[in-house]
Design a protein around this motif. Sequence first.
Motif, PDB file in Angstrom:
ATOM      1  N   ARG A 113       8.706  -1.930 -10.209  1.00  0.00           N
ATOM      2  CA  ARG A 113       9.496  -3.140  -9.961  1.00  0.00           C
ATOM      3  C   ARG A 113       9.322  -3.596  -8.505  1.00  0.00           C
ATOM      4  NH1 ARG A 113      15.397  -4.765 -11.377  1.00  0.00           N
ATOM      5  NH2 ARG A 113      16.211  -5.311  -9.335  1.00  0.00           N
ATOM      6  N   GLY A 114       9.304  -2.618  -7.572  1.00  0.00           N
ATOM      7  CA  GLY A 114       9.136  -2.954  -6.145  1.00  0.00           C
ATOM      8  C   GLY A 114       7.799  -3.614  -5.896  1.00  0.00           C
ATOM      9  N   LEU A 115       6.741  -3.029  -6.515  1.00  0.00           N
ATOM     10  CA  LEU A 115       5.403  -3.611  -6.343  1.00  0.00           C
ATOM     11  C   LEU A 115       5.379  -5.055  -6.814  1.00  0.00           C
ATOM     12  CD1 LEU A 115       2.683  -1.010  -7.420  1.00  0.00           C
ATOM     13  CD2 LEU A 115       3.094  -2.008  -5.178  1.00  0.00           C
TER      14      LEU A 115
ATOM     15  N   ASP B 116       0.831  -1.209   0.000  1.00  0.00           N
ATOM     16  CA  ASP B 116       0.000   0.000   0.000  1.00  0.00           C
ATOM     17  C   ASP B 116       0.861   1.253   0.000  1.00  0.00           C
ATOM     18  OD1 ASP B 116      -2.280  -1.428  -0.078  1.00  0.00           O
ATOM     19  OD2 ASP B 116      -2.791  -1.200   2.062  1.00  0.00           O
ATOM     20  N   LEU B 117       1.921   1.218   0.802  1.00  0.00           N
ATOM     21  CA  LEU B 117       2.791   2.379   0.901  1.00  0.00           C
ATOM     22  C   LEU B 117       3.474   2.653  -0.428  1.00  0.00           C
ATOM     23  CD1 LEU B 117       4.372   1.725   4.404  1.00  0.00           C
ATOM     24  CD2 LEU B 117       2.699   3.490   3.799  1.00  0.00           C
ATOM     25  N   VAL B 118       3.947   1.570  -1.084  1.00  0.00           N
ATOM     26  CA  VAL B 118       4.639   1.728  -2.368  1.00  0.00           C
ATOM     27  C   VAL B 118       3.645   2.247  -3.423  1.00  0.00           C
ATOM     28  CG1 VAL B 118       5.869   0.522  -4.204  1.00  0.00           C
ATOM     29  CG2 VAL B 118       6.344  -0.017  -1.810  1.00  0.00           C
ATOM     30  N   LEU B 119       2.417   1.729  -3.325  1.00  0.00           N
ATOM     31  CA  LEU B 119       1.382   2.178  -4.261  1.00  0.00           C
ATOM     32  C   LEU B 119       1.099   3.665  -4.083  1.00  0.00           C
ATOM     33  CD1 LEU B 119      -0.042   0.374  -6.286  1.00  0.00           C
ATOM     34  CD2 LEU B 119      -1.954   0.172  -4.686  1.00  0.00           C
ATOM     35  N   GLN B 120       0.992   4.119  -2.814  1.00  0.00           N
ATOM     36  CA  GLN B 120       0.755   5.539  -2.536  1.00  0.00           C
ATOM     37  C   GLN B 120       1.866   6.392  -3.094  1.00  0.00           C
ATOM     38  OE1 GLN B 120      -0.082   6.731   1.514  1.00  0.00           O
ATOM     39  NE2 GLN B 120      -1.118   4.757   1.883  1.00  0.00           N
TER      40      GLN B 120
ATOM     41  N   ALA C  32       9.039  15.338   0.334  1.00  0.00           N
ATOM     42  CA  ALA C  32       8.791  15.245   1.772  1.00  0.00           C
ATOM     43  C   ALA C  32       7.705  14.214   2.046  1.00  0.00           C
ATOM     44  CB  ALA C  32       8.383  16.599   2.338  1.00  0.00           C
ATOM     45  N   ASP C  33       6.656  14.237   1.194  1.00  0.00           N
ATOM     46  CA  ASP C  33       5.588  13.246   1.364  1.00  0.00           C
ATOM     47  C   ASP C  33       6.152  11.832   1.256  1.00  0.00           C
ATOM     48  OD1 ASP C  33       3.782  15.268   1.606  1.00  0.00           O
ATOM     49  OD2 ASP C  33       3.164  15.212  -0.522  1.00  0.00           O
ATOM     50  N   ARG C  34       7.045  11.649   0.233  1.00  0.00           N
ATOM     51  CA  ARG C  34       7.589  10.309   0.032  1.00  0.00           C
ATOM     52  C   ARG C  34       8.499   9.907   1.186  1.00  0.00           C
ATOM     53  NH1 ARG C  34       7.301  11.783  -5.404  1.00  0.00           N
ATOM     54  NH2 ARG C  34       9.345  12.760  -5.313  1.00  0.00           N
ATOM     55  N   ARG C  35       9.245  10.931   1.698  1.00  0.00           N
ATOM     56  CA  ARG C  35      10.115  10.584   2.831  1.00  0.00           C
ATOM     57  C   ARG C  35       9.291  10.115   4.029  1.00  0.00           C
ATOM     58  NH1 ARG C  35      13.596  14.518   1.024  1.00  0.00           N
ATOM     59  NH2 ARG C  35      12.692  16.157   2.309  1.00  0.00           N
TER      60      ARG C  35
ATOM     61  N   LEU D 155       7.476   2.830   5.776  1.00  0.00           N
ATOM     62  CA  LEU D 155       7.981   1.607   5.174  1.00  0.00           C
ATOM     63  C   LEU D 155       9.093   0.999   6.041  1.00  0.00           C
ATOM     64  CD1 LEU D 155       7.285  -0.058   2.741  1.00  0.00           C
ATOM     65  CD2 LEU D 155       8.959   1.221   1.404  1.00  0.00           C
ATOM     66  N   ARG D 156       9.893   1.849   6.671  1.00  0.00           N
ATOM     67  CA  ARG D 156      10.910   1.352   7.593  1.00  0.00           C
ATOM     68  C   ARG D 156      10.252   0.575   8.743  1.00  0.00           C
ATOM     69  NH1 ARG D 156      16.071   2.446   7.099  1.00  0.00           N
ATOM     70  NH2 ARG D 156      16.708   4.124   5.679  1.00  0.00           N
ATOM     71  N   GLY D 157       9.083   1.105   9.161  1.00  0.00           N
ATOM     72  CA  GLY D 157       8.326   0.390  10.202  1.00  0.00           C
ATOM     73  C   GLY D 157       7.945  -0.999   9.735  1.00  0.00           C
ATOM     74  N   ARG D 158       7.508  -1.080   8.461  1.00  0.00           N
ATOM     75  CA  ARG D 158       7.135  -2.387   7.912  1.00  0.00           C
ATOM     76  C   ARG D 158       8.343  -3.303   7.859  1.00  0.00           C
ATOM     77  NH1 ARG D 158       1.962  -2.604   8.777  1.00  0.00           N
ATOM     78  NH2 ARG D 158       0.887  -0.812   7.900  1.00  0.00           N
ATOM     79  N   PHE D 159       9.473  -2.708   7.477  1.00  0.00           N
ATOM     80  CA  PHE D 159      10.716  -3.469   7.372  1.00  0.00           C
ATOM     81  C   PHE D 159      11.044  -4.100   8.735  1.00  0.00           C
ATOM     82  CE2 PHE D 159      15.288  -3.866   7.733  1.00  0.00           C
ATOM     83  CZ  PHE D 159      15.665  -4.406   6.514  1.00  0.00           C
ATOM     84  N   ALA D 160      10.921  -3.249   9.790  1.00  0.00           N
ATOM     85  CA  ALA D 160      11.226  -3.748  11.131  1.00  0.00           C
ATOM     86  C   ALA D 160      10.255  -4.864  11.508  1.00  0.00           C
ATOM     87  CB  ALA D 160      11.159  -2.607  12.132  1.00  0.00           C
TER      88      ALA D 160
END
Lengths: 402, 629
Positions: free
Chosen positions: A317-319, A92-96, A105-108, A114-119
């Motif tokens: 590619r990420g999606l 969802d985050l990558v899609l957004q 800034a929005d993407r950051r 996404l870092r949260g998801r990674f963790a």
Amino acid sequence: MRVTTSMLYDTGMRALMERQAEMLRTQTQLSTGRRVLAPADDPVASAQAVGVAQSRDIAAQNLANVEAARTSLVAFESAVADLQQAIVGARDLVLQAGNGSLSDADRRSLAVDLRGRFAEVLEIANRRDGNGRALFAGHREDVRPFADDGTTVAYAGDQGTRSLQVSAARLMPVGASGAALFESIAVGNGRFETAAAPANAGDAMIGTGDVSDSAQLTGHQYRIDFTAGAPAATYDVVDVTLGVTLSSGNPYASGASITVDGQRFAIRGAPATGDSFTLAPASRQSLFATLRDAIELLEAPATSAPARGRLATGLERGLASLDQAAERALALQTRFGASLRELEDLQAANEGIALEYDRQLSGLQDLDYAEAVSRFMRQQQALEAAQKAFREVTRLTLFSLL
Amino acid sequence: MSSSVLSIAVSGLQAAQSGLATTGHNIANVNTPGYSRQAAIQEASPGVFSGTGYYGRGASVATVVRHYDGLLAAQARGAQSAAAHYAAAQAQSAAVDNLLADPAMGLQTALAGFFAGVNTLAAHPGDAAARQSMLSASHSLVARFQSLDAAIAARQQGTDRRLEATVASINALARQVADLNQRIGREAGAGQPPNDLLDRRDAVVRELAKLAGATTAEQSDGALNVYLGNGQALVVGAVASTLQAGADGFDPARRVVGLATGGGFVEFSADTLFGGELGGLLAARRDVLDPARNALGRIAVVLADAFNAQHRLGQDRAGVAGGDFFALAAPRIASAAGNGGTAQLAATFADTGALTGSDYTLTYGAGGWTVKRASDGASQVFAALPATVDGIAIAAVAGVPVPGDRFQLRPTRDGAGALAVRVADPARIAAASPIRTAAAPANQGTGTVSAGTVLAADPDLAQAVTLTFTSAGTFDVAGAGTGNPAGLAYTPGMTVSWNGWEISLDGQPAAGDSFTIGPNLGGTGDNRNALALAALQSARLVGGEATANESYAALVSAVGAATHEAASAAAAQAALAADADQAVQRISGVNLDEEAASLLRFQQAYQAAGRVIQSATVLFDTLLSLGNR
């Protein structure tokens, strides 16, 4: 027939002893509930009972193994379900992030999420079972399977999977290694991967594409080289592996699908002269690498035209790569679900078998109480009769009349 | 005439007195075992001739006879001998029988518990508690083997003690028979049968028959000779030989029974010495105790050896190759006490699956070594040692044999008793497999490699081996011990084996894909070897046809059948003995009512004879009064 005094006593005594021995035996049977008191009573049934008892013990053992398998599978299933959610969240985050109106800034800020998801994924990958053993380390359950050094997440486990004997003929895998779930996931569409050359100057992006005809796939690497022009840019298709140009001067239309040796893809945007895109058989990387690529992509500013192109290519590619990971998780989840259903059946079957063996054992060893009680009554009567007869016979003597 | 009437009357009194005395003797001995009722045989004294005919001279007692039938007595003795035989055999074998099927004492529950422990280990190979519980279960199994073995061994030792006691009793009885023979010979010389001595001797011989199957032969001088076995004399006339419970030539602690003859020792086997308690003890030892102990040992040896073999193919928690899990005793081989040569033999297990559970004797002769199996008498001849018989390798370790030297091989006698758990540290249990397989992370194809199995403890087992596909249909092998072959053809599902392991490859690998087989480093969660160990529960280890548990069931069945047979035979023989006793009693027994009647009869005869005396006195008085007139 001549009868002697000792015959009267001996015969009477022997009858009493025999009746009492019979009664003692019936009494022991009644008090223990066992028909066969020693193997000599029924050697064949006793030997069968030893065999049936082992079969019953094995069925009981299989039931215990079924329970252990279930415990293990449930732990894996719940971990994989959590992973599926985390992947959906990341997707969802990558899609957004693909929304063109977003600022750097929005993407950051999306990257922070996404870092949260990674963790979260890292936590799942290092999850431990109730006994403190790593779930996703293969056989190396004492190690911490996934360690993050900030750039790469290295897998310290192996590719082993534990199995358990859940029925006489079924050795069931009761988990999956971390390698099977997190590692070596094909990038892109799973068959081939597309990329934009880092030096591209235009804002064109390449999609992940798909396979139009498996039979034509060669496993070669290809390059699409652009030349800007009017009214349209043109491109050449080069087979890098063979070093031959397959076609040249093809007219370019943004978003039109291009097919090269069974590989279909689209390029969008305005390529500059010298821009190129590559096709290659899908490489493999871990889910962590895919997530980290996406985070780095979102954290990089995308103000220039080439950067926008790289962002669009990378996001697509990420999606696709996340979809591959989700597919991997789903395949395992399906396997666990099927195994759990099979365990339900096996449990019922093993319980039925154990019950049947219990019934057989009972038939071989146990006493028919109705028969034994009526036998006891008969024996009691016989003993009483023998006692009475003994008393009467021994009381008669001529000497008492002299 | 009157004086002859008086003497006739006196003879009647005396005859009636004899009758009363005999009746009284009968009544007094109504409860004496072996007593035969007696009767005074009265006869009429021959008459005196006169012109008017023969005038009787009254009665006299010719002899006192006992009512006795030697044939019936011999039948009763034989039946009692057989009944005692089976009763003794049944008592010995019932003790083992009760032991085997008792859930608390039998092997079945211990085997189940042991394999439950192995399964728990397979479910939690990394768990110290699971490892400890498996080790505890193995100690329980060993303890059960040992306690069963000890119980049978105690019966065997009990047999030895009872043989000694029985032999002592037999010798005492034999001396009594010899003494009685002497006295009977002396007293029979007086012309009348010594009834009570004969009864006493019969009773002694009967006691003797209950202890040992004996045959008797009565001699013309009245002596009774007693023979044992195939006619070896125990008592000849007034001389009794000595039965001995001597040491077994192969095993000094064990007792064998034989007759001491002129410095020699004639050993009785269970075959030749049927009957009596002695025969029953020897038969039970040969048919039940010895085979049961061997069979139990066989199960222990076969299971422990198979478990060890699989355990050695595994790897423990620290990654060290598994050693032997159980310690087991080597086959016992003993030289005969009288061997002339100096040869010493040693035996080892070559293939425990081929063990039979029988004992063997080895005899050295001109043609080499003859190995005879005790269970069926089959022999094999070997020109020289070493040789392998039924899974046992026999080798000469020292010395030189001379013809006639004998050895006894008892492969599984100590199997159960000497079994021990060798692993002391739970971490040393080899639950894991020493190898692990992996597909390279970058593989492009769909090829998979199986987890692999270990077939043998090869020195190169844990060497890293890489299979690299050079194309979709060919692969190269690289690694120590493989010889690095190249260009091998691939077919999906094929098995590949080097260095003692075997793996299978499946799917469709792509060129450049590789698979590795290497040491299982840190594989503490691996249960592959534990699963293989657990599978031994259902493996047909014993002779390739029975699991350990089935083999135990066969033992239970064999001992149960032997006990059942002995019990039935004991009951049948007891009934026969009772019948034979009744037949003897019918002839020889005392009936008190009958004696009461005899008492009355002789009393009346006595009174009547008294009246005759009175009459004679009256006659005499009449004569005297004639002179007074």
